[in-house]
Write a protein that holds these residues in place. Sequence first.
Motif, short mmCIF file in Angstrom:
data_model
loop_
_atom_site.label_atom_id
_atom_site.label_comp_id
_atom_site.label_asym_id
_atom_site.label_seq_id
_atom_site.Cartn_x
_atom_site.Cartn_y
_atom_site.Cartn_z
N ARG A 1 13.56 -1.04 2.66
CA ARG A 1 13.48 -0.55 4.04
C ARG A 1 14.62 0.42 4.34
N HIS A 2 15.80 0.11 3.86
CA HIS A 2 16.96 0.93 4.20
C HIS A 2 17.02 2.25 3.44
N THR A 3 16.21 2.41 2.41
CA THR A 3 16.18 3.70 1.72
C THR A 3 15.21 4.65 2.40
N ARG A 4 14.40 4.12 3.34
CA ARG A 4 13.47 4.92 4.17
C ARG A 4 12.63 5.89 3.35
N GLY A 5 11.98 5.39 2.32
CA GLY A 5 11.06 6.21 1.55
C GLY A 5 11.68 6.94 0.37
N SER A 6 12.92 6.61 0.02
CA SER A 6 13.56 7.18 -1.17
C SER A 6 13.51 6.14 -2.28
N PRO A 7 13.39 6.58 -3.53
CA PRO A 7 13.32 5.61 -4.64
C PRO A 7 14.62 4.82 -4.80
N ILE A 8 14.47 3.60 -5.24
CA ILE A 8 15.61 2.73 -5.52
C ILE A 8 15.41 2.15 -6.92
N SER A 9 16.47 2.11 -7.70
CA SER A 9 16.36 1.67 -9.09
C SER A 9 16.27 0.14 -9.19
N MET A 10 15.78 -0.33 -10.32
CA MET A 10 15.73 -1.76 -10.59
C MET A 10 17.14 -2.34 -10.60
N GLU A 11 18.09 -1.60 -11.14
CA GLU A 11 19.46 -2.09 -11.19
C GLU A 11 20.01 -2.35 -9.80
N ARG A 12 19.68 -1.47 -8.88
CA ARG A 12 20.15 -1.65 -7.49
C ARG A 12 19.47 -2.85 -6.84
N LEU A 13 18.20 -3.07 -7.14
CA LEU A 13 17.50 -4.24 -6.61
C LEU A 13 18.10 -5.52 -7.18
N ASP B 1 25.99 -11.80 -4.70
CA ASP B 1 26.90 -12.90 -4.35
C ASP B 1 27.32 -13.73 -5.57
N ARG B 2 26.80 -13.42 -6.72
CA ARG B 2 27.15 -14.17 -7.94
C ARG B 2 28.18 -13.39 -8.75
N TYR B 3 29.23 -14.06 -9.15
CA TYR B 3 30.29 -13.40 -9.90
C TYR B 3 29.82 -12.88 -11.25
N ASP B 4 28.79 -13.53 -11.82
CA ASP B 4 28.30 -13.12 -13.14
C ASP B 4 27.19 -12.08 -13.06
N GLY B 5 26.81 -11.68 -11.85
CA GLY B 5 25.78 -10.65 -11.69
C GLY B 5 24.37 -11.17 -11.85
N GLY B 6 24.20 -12.47 -11.98
CA GLY B 6 22.87 -13.05 -12.11
C GLY B 6 22.59 -13.48 -13.53
N PRO B 7 21.44 -14.09 -13.74
CA PRO B 7 21.09 -14.58 -15.08
C PRO B 7 20.78 -13.43 -16.04
N ASP B 8 20.70 -13.76 -17.31
CA ASP B 8 20.38 -12.76 -18.34
C ASP B 8 19.03 -12.11 -18.09
N PHE B 9 18.12 -12.84 -17.49
CA PHE B 9 16.76 -12.35 -17.24
C PHE B 9 16.59 -11.91 -15.79
N ALA B 10 17.66 -11.41 -15.17
CA ALA B 10 17.63 -11.02 -13.76
C ALA B 10 16.57 -9.95 -13.49
N ASN B 11 16.42 -8.98 -14.39
CA ASN B 11 15.40 -7.95 -14.19
C ASN B 11 14.01 -8.56 -14.10
N GLN C 1 9.43 -11.15 -8.34
CA GLN C 1 9.51 -11.17 -6.88
C GLN C 1 8.95 -9.89 -6.28
N LEU C 2 9.13 -8.78 -6.96
CA LEU C 2 8.58 -7.50 -6.51
C LEU C 2 7.05 -7.53 -6.55
N VAL C 3 6.48 -8.12 -7.59
CA VAL C 3 5.02 -8.25 -7.69
C VAL C 3 4.50 -9.11 -6.53
#
Length: 104
Positions: free
Chosen positions: A12-24, A31-41, A47-49
Amino acid sequence: SIQQKLILDQLRHTRGSPISMERLVFAVYADRYDGGPDFANGVVRVQLVRLRRYLAARDVSILTIGRGRGAQGYMLDPAHLDRLEQVLVDDKHNAIAMARARVA
């Protein structure tokens, strides 16, 4: 889910501009110090589906931009931005009504 809300908030905040998977992924696991699990993508992709299905039932589309795993980006269809805002208002009213019904 909370993850879907975080993804939708980023889109919503990109208002129609592409956003990368890494940013998502960063938005979901910031909020996680480790950046999420190994399978975060993979988690974000699932969740995107689910978010796409939810929004598609309400005539709002999430577009995939680019080709290949590394070059993909996602964005809300610019033609559906106004519709999305109405969907969010309607969902908020429904959630409030359901909460009131539980209390009564």
